[in-house]
Design a protein around this motif. Sequence first.
Motif, PDB file in Angstrom:
ATOM      1  N   ILE A  14       0.860  -1.202   0.000  1.00 52.20           N
ATOM      2  CA  ILE A  14       0.000   0.000   0.000  1.00 52.20           C
ATOM      3  C   ILE A  14       0.896   1.252   0.000  1.00 52.20           C
ATOM      4  N   ARG A  17       2.426   1.684  -3.513  1.00 56.91           N
ATOM      5  CA  ARG A  17       1.463   2.267  -4.461  1.00 56.91           C
ATOM      6  C   ARG A  17       1.325   3.770  -4.214  1.00 56.91           C
ATOM      7  N   LYS A  18       1.276   4.130  -2.938  1.00 62.05           N
ATOM      8  CA  LYS A  18       1.187   5.560  -2.610  1.00 62.05           C
ATOM      9  C   LYS A  18       2.440   6.293  -3.071  1.00 62.05           C
ATOM     10  N   ASN A  21       2.274   7.074  -6.608  1.00 60.44           N
ATOM     11  CA  ASN A  21       1.288   8.122  -6.924  1.00 60.44           C
ATOM     12  C   ASN A  21       1.673   9.480  -6.359  1.00 60.44           C
ATOM     13  N   LEU A  75      -4.152  -8.244   1.773  1.00 59.30           N
ATOM     14  CA  LEU A  75      -4.067  -7.782   3.167  1.00 59.30           C
ATOM     15  C   LEU A  75      -2.642  -7.944   3.695  1.00 59.30           C
ATOM     16  N   ARG A  79       0.450  -4.700   4.388  1.00 61.55           N
ATOM     17  CA  ARG A  79       1.109  -4.412   5.670  1.00 61.55           C
ATOM     18  C   ARG A  79       2.570  -4.859   5.688  1.00 61.55           C
ATOM     19  N   TYR A 284       4.872   2.355   8.072  1.00 59.31           N
ATOM     20  CA  TYR A 284       4.444   1.463   6.985  1.00 59.31           C
ATOM     21  C   TYR A 284       3.406   0.444   7.442  1.00 59.31           C
ATOM     22  N   ASP A 286       0.961   0.784   9.350  1.00 59.48           N
ATOM     23  CA  ASP A 286      -0.406   1.348   9.335  1.00 59.48           C
ATOM     24  C   ASP A 286      -0.876   1.604   7.907  1.00 59.48           C
ATOM     25  N   GLY A 287       0.022   1.413   6.939  1.00 57.49           N
ATOM     26  CA  GLY A 287      -0.336   1.756   5.566  1.00 57.49           C
ATOM     27  C   GLY A 287      -0.243   3.246   5.312  1.00 57.49           C
ATOM     28  N   VAL A 288       0.419   3.966   6.212  1.00 53.49           N
ATOM     29  CA  VAL A 288       0.602   5.415   6.036  1.00 53.49           C
ATOM     30  C   VAL A 288       2.007   5.656   5.502  1.00 53.49           C
ATOM     31  N   LEU A 289       2.110   6.464   4.465  1.00 53.16           N
ATOM     32  CA  LEU A 289       3.418   6.752   3.882  1.00 53.16           C
ATOM     33  C   LEU A 289       3.929   8.082   4.431  1.00 53.16           C
ATOM     34  N   GLY A 310       1.105  10.628   4.177  1.00 52.51           N
ATOM     35  CA  GLY A 310       0.232  10.418   3.017  1.00 52.51           C
ATOM     36  C   GLY A 310      -0.479   9.089   2.995  1.00 52.51           C
TER      37      GLY A 310
END
Lengths: 310, 547
Positions: A14, A17-18, A21, A75, A79, A284, A286-289, A310
């Motif tokens: 995740i 990918r961020k 983008n 999933l 993570r 990472y 948490d899926g937060v960049l 992000g």
Amino acid sequence: MKIFFATDIHGSEICWRKFLNAAAFYKADMVVLGGDVTGKIMVPITAYPGYWEVTIRGERRRLENREQLAEAERLLRDRGSYPAIVTPDELDALNSEEAITGRFNSEMTRSLDRWLDMADGKLHGGEIPCILNGGNDDIFDIDPILEASSCVTFAEGKVLDLDGFSMVSMGWTNPTPWDTHREAPEDELAAKIDAVAGQIPDLGRAIFNFHAPPYGTGLDEAPALDQNLRPTHGGAVMKPVGSTAVRDAITRYQPLLSVHGHIHESRGVAKIGRTLAMNPGSSYSDGVLQAALIDLNQKKGKVKYVLVNG
Amino acid sequence: MATDAIGDERPTLFLRKATGLVRGWSVRDSMIYACLSTNVVTLGLVEFAYQGAFPSGQLLTAVLLSGVWVSFLVIAYSGLVVTIPRAGGDYVWQSRILWSGLGFVMAATGWWFILWLWAPIYGTVLAEEFFQPLWATLGSPSGAAWFGTHNGTFVVTLITIALAGVLVSLGMAGYARVQKWCFLGGLVGFAVILILLLVSSKANFISSFNAETARLFGMKNGYGGTLADAGSKAVGYTPPPFGVAGAFSQSLLLVPMLMFYLLWPNWGTTLYGEVRGASDFRRVFSGMFFGLWTTVLLSVIFLALFAKTFGWAFYQSANTLWVDSLYGIPTTHALPIFPYPALLAGWLVHNTTFQVILILLMSLWFFGWVGTLFLSSTRVIFAAAFDRILPDGAAQVSEKRRVPVWSLVLMLLPAIGLAALYSYNSTFHTYTLDATLVIAVTYLFSAIAVVILPWRKPDLWAASPASRIKLLGVPVVPAAGVVTIGLIGYCLYEWLSNSAYGVNNNDSLIYMGAMYVLAVVIYLAARVIRRRQGIDLSLINKEIPVE
């Protein structure tokens, strides 16, 4: 010139990918990933006739169809874990360090290939510059893969010209308690840095991209551990664990900017003489960049920044 | 390389050697932190003294009820920690789940500005539980009384601020060791008091109290006089018998008061992070929960022993007379210093050295706790500076000594100003519960965040271990968030509508309102100034699209 700098995504798809983008989202001219690209965990998904079994965060799940299998893989990848589909016999065979390492490395490199395929599309075949580097947790097998990629630039040990600014990169760190892949004593780190820093034409327009943060700057605070690698005093006590060689190099060469990672908890910014040093940290799992959005003024040679989640 | 498997079962995951794979922090350590934060000695005993505000309320009932209610807050916060296990606590959760600006305003008010008011409160506790009993025991009752004067309160608060400032400057490494030993020493002091109160009869205490108050304060028939004064027309206090029976509605009204000491088992959550095993719900929950219930247990033991040996009516009356004297209602038998139970228990042994040692042992509950006064404030100031809301200098650390100079200035100077106001203004010290209210408001928004989390951030919630904890199909963590909102909502309603708490008067409301206005102004000013500098603060927590 606007640079998006992130680091330590540790296999989180995740976050990757961020990252891809980010240039479009923040209107950045280039994206830089400062090392520790690969993950630390491999999760076996055991294939049985007609179904699969996997344990995700302590919960055993039975996957009845391919959609559920794909969802479980997503999933895990999001993570930072590598799903490894195995038969019961293959799982039983993963009983030695050699066997596990072999499978782990193969999952890591296969995943990196997938990521580079994604990058090719998102970065328009290299139209948006993307710089990647290894970190101390990355196996050396990833280096040739990154080097061979047409859509990313592998930066280790090179002096890259970024529109008038020079970036030098090093994924090596000072020794850690985990004896990871790219660790070296401080004097060796100093030699590695000197070897590339000497090639920089104008230090006032230099960017150090060193995975290890400089020692004792607040960018390198990690929980103090006891001999069993257990945080002491409830994790309330932090201590500096950065590199003295990196700090000395920044103090001596005084680049315009110095970007770091390695210590996820130590998100922050510090001034070392004239140099602006920063570690955007990592979240990472948490899926937060977490990242730094850095604006370099080419005329004045000045830096503006904001740390983003992000 | 490590594998994770139970018994002969097949492994469920493989870990390769990599940085940061450490064992989780010990539950015992986080339990000690939670227990010291909900400090029964420093905060609990002081707050028990104000029971007279609700004369027929039962402290025992209120303590147990508060313990149960705050347990839901522990569940809600454990859910937030395991879902977003980042250092920063409320600031991070509210910024990510609700809105950046709200996260800053709540963090700045609840974890920074209001700590300025906690400084004189800490100072008052130090005066009442250390300097006053020590001076009295050493034979200087007038010296002891001085610590309760305007100048005394101010000087002790300055000492407290200096102590907390030095600890922030030196870092937590040495202090954390001190903290653990303080906790153990404090427990020894507690055990000594427990034994003293267990083996002594009420008759023993009456004669000891009468003898010591006569010797130190020239009081005649101190014990009987205390009861008589409390029951006099001027005071009109009839203490309830000890137990859980009585007017439940009045006991319920004691709950918002007891939040002064029981609302803080989650105080350490600003420190929890990824590498500390923070994704293990049971571990996170256990540390806070057992810390809270250790405090509740110690409170119940204290109260039961006070009832047995001091006599419940006497204990409550002595407290009421002392509080009344603070509010300008003097009585003959009001003690001139806080009727500190450790002091009263020490009087059972007629030996000054023993009494001094007991006071010193019990003071460890203070010294193990004072270091946390500004710790969270530093973190909020640093986080806000890194987010470019505060000037960059606020997070700068001096290169030579590693001292966070400007963040110290931002904490210490206003705290000194508040200390002066608290010490010399005739009414400001009555706003003590403002210090609890403002933090409770911050908690309220975190509770709201945890309730809406499954809808607001479904992916994050789905991946969280907290989402799998269900009771009868209902997810426990958001449900606990609802109960927490109920607790804080009830407390806010009472604080703001019932004048007995000293909160709902104009000056107090203006003081609290000013803090929120200040936080909002700082945030808006930062947005404008940074935009002029070409920095867009709205980007900080905007999520990058995945696809």
